[in-house]
Structures are given as structure tokens and as C-alpha cells.
Motif scaffolding. Structure first.
Motif, PDB file in Angstrom:
ATOM      1  N   PRO A 220      42.056  43.988  53.489  1.00 34.33           N
ATOM      2  CA  PRO A 220      42.221  42.553  53.213  1.00 34.33           C
ATOM      3  C   PRO A 220      40.951  41.726  53.403  1.00 34.33           C
ATOM      4  O   PRO A 220      40.798  40.681  52.774  1.00 34.33           O
ATOM      5  CB  PRO A 220      43.302  42.103  54.206  1.00 34.33           C
ATOM      6  CG  PRO A 220      43.604  43.249  55.082  1.00 34.33           C
ATOM      7  CD  PRO A 220      42.897  44.453  54.573  1.00 34.33           C
TER       8      PRO A 220
ATOM      9  N   PRO B  58      38.744  41.557  46.228  1.00 38.17           N
ATOM     10  CA  PRO B  58      39.383  40.237  46.307  1.00 38.17           C
ATOM     11  C   PRO B  58      40.429  40.040  45.216  1.00 38.17           C
ATOM     12  O   PRO B  58      40.302  40.578  44.114  1.00 38.17           O
ATOM     13  CB  PRO B  58      38.220  39.261  46.100  1.00 38.17           C
ATOM     14  CG  PRO B  58      36.978  40.054  46.295  1.00 38.17           C
ATOM     15  CD  PRO B  58      37.316  41.467  45.963  1.00 38.17           C
ATOM     16  N   ALA B  59      41.455  39.274  45.527  1.00 36.14           N
ATOM     17  CA  ALA B  59      42.501  38.968  44.552  1.00 36.14           C
ATOM     18  C   ALA B  59      41.895  38.301  43.327  1.00 36.14           C
ATOM     19  O   ALA B  59      40.993  37.468  43.438  1.00 36.14           O
ATOM     20  CB  ALA B  59      43.541  38.047  45.181  1.00 36.14           C
ATOM     21  N   GLY B  60      42.353  38.714  42.163  1.00 35.35           N
ATOM     22  CA  GLY B  60      41.900  38.109  40.920  1.00 35.35           C
ATOM     23  C   GLY B  60      40.653  38.745  40.325  1.00 35.35           C
ATOM     24  O   GLY B  60      40.288  38.460  39.201  1.00 35.35           O
TER      25      GLY B  60
ATOM     26  N   TRP C 102      39.515  45.032  39.331  1.00 35.86           N
ATOM     27  CA  TRP C 102      39.421  46.116  40.311  1.00 35.86           C
ATOM     28  C   TRP C 102      38.469  47.214  39.852  1.00 35.86           C
ATOM     29  O   TRP C 102      37.697  47.744  40.636  1.00 35.86           O
ATOM     30  CB  TRP C 102      40.801  46.700  40.634  1.00 35.86           C
ATOM     31  CG  TRP C 102      41.478  47.351  39.468  1.00 35.86           C
ATOM     32  CD1 TRP C 102      42.337  46.763  38.590  1.00 35.86           C
ATOM     33  CD2 TRP C 102      41.328  48.704  39.047  1.00 35.86           C
ATOM     34  NE1 TRP C 102      42.731  47.669  37.638  1.00 35.86           N
ATOM     35  CE2 TRP C 102      42.132  48.873  37.895  1.00 35.86           C
ATOM     36  CE3 TRP C 102      40.601  49.785  39.509  1.00 35.86           C
ATOM     37  CZ2 TRP C 102      42.228  50.091  37.218  1.00 35.86           C
ATOM     38  CZ3 TRP C 102      40.686  50.995  38.833  1.00 35.86           C
ATOM     39  CH2 TRP C 102      41.494  51.141  37.706  1.00 35.86           C
TER      40      TRP C 102
END
Length: 68
Positions: free
Chosen positions: A37, A42-44, A47
Motif C-alpha cells: 500500500p 499507486p491506484a489509477g 500496472w
């Protein structure tokens, strides 16, 4: 960028987390684990792009592979 890149299957998340914890206990602070985390992807963010970026920048790779 991370010094150590942990390559693993999502089936091996628990093992990967354990390895990161042990590395950190030994003083390694720059470890990339994709689902972490704080230091993971990071989100968005794309990947796949992020994995390759981290892989190109690391100094070593730990590759986890288990026969099933």
C-alpha cells in the motif's frame, strides 16, 4: 526507485510479504512489491507500465516460483 524487485504470482502474496518483512528486518528499505500500500503500484496508474519501470530501475530481482 527500489533496489530490490520482488517478482511473484498473486498466489504467492503471503510468501512475498514474508520475504519483504525479512529483508526489512535485515536493513533493506528499498524493496518493490507491487501490492504494497505504501511503495507498490499507486491506484489509477497503469500496472504494466509501472512494473516495467520499476524493473528497469532496480538493482536486483527476487523471483518466486513454486511448483504446484
Amino acid at each position: 526507485m527500489s533496489t530490490i524487485f520482488i517478482s511473484h504470482s498473486s498466489k504467492d502474496n503471503l510468501v512475498a510479504e514474508t520475504i519483504v518483512e525479512r529483508l526489512q528486518q535485515q536493513g533493506y528499505r528499498s524493496v518493490f512489491l507491487d501490492f504494497d500500500p505504501e511503495s507498490g503500484i499507486p491506484a489509477g496508474r497503469s500496472w504494466e507500465h509501472e512494473l516495467y519501470r520499476q524493473l528497469r530501475a532496480c538493482q536486483s530481482v527476487i523471483y518466486l516460483y513454486f511448483f504446484r
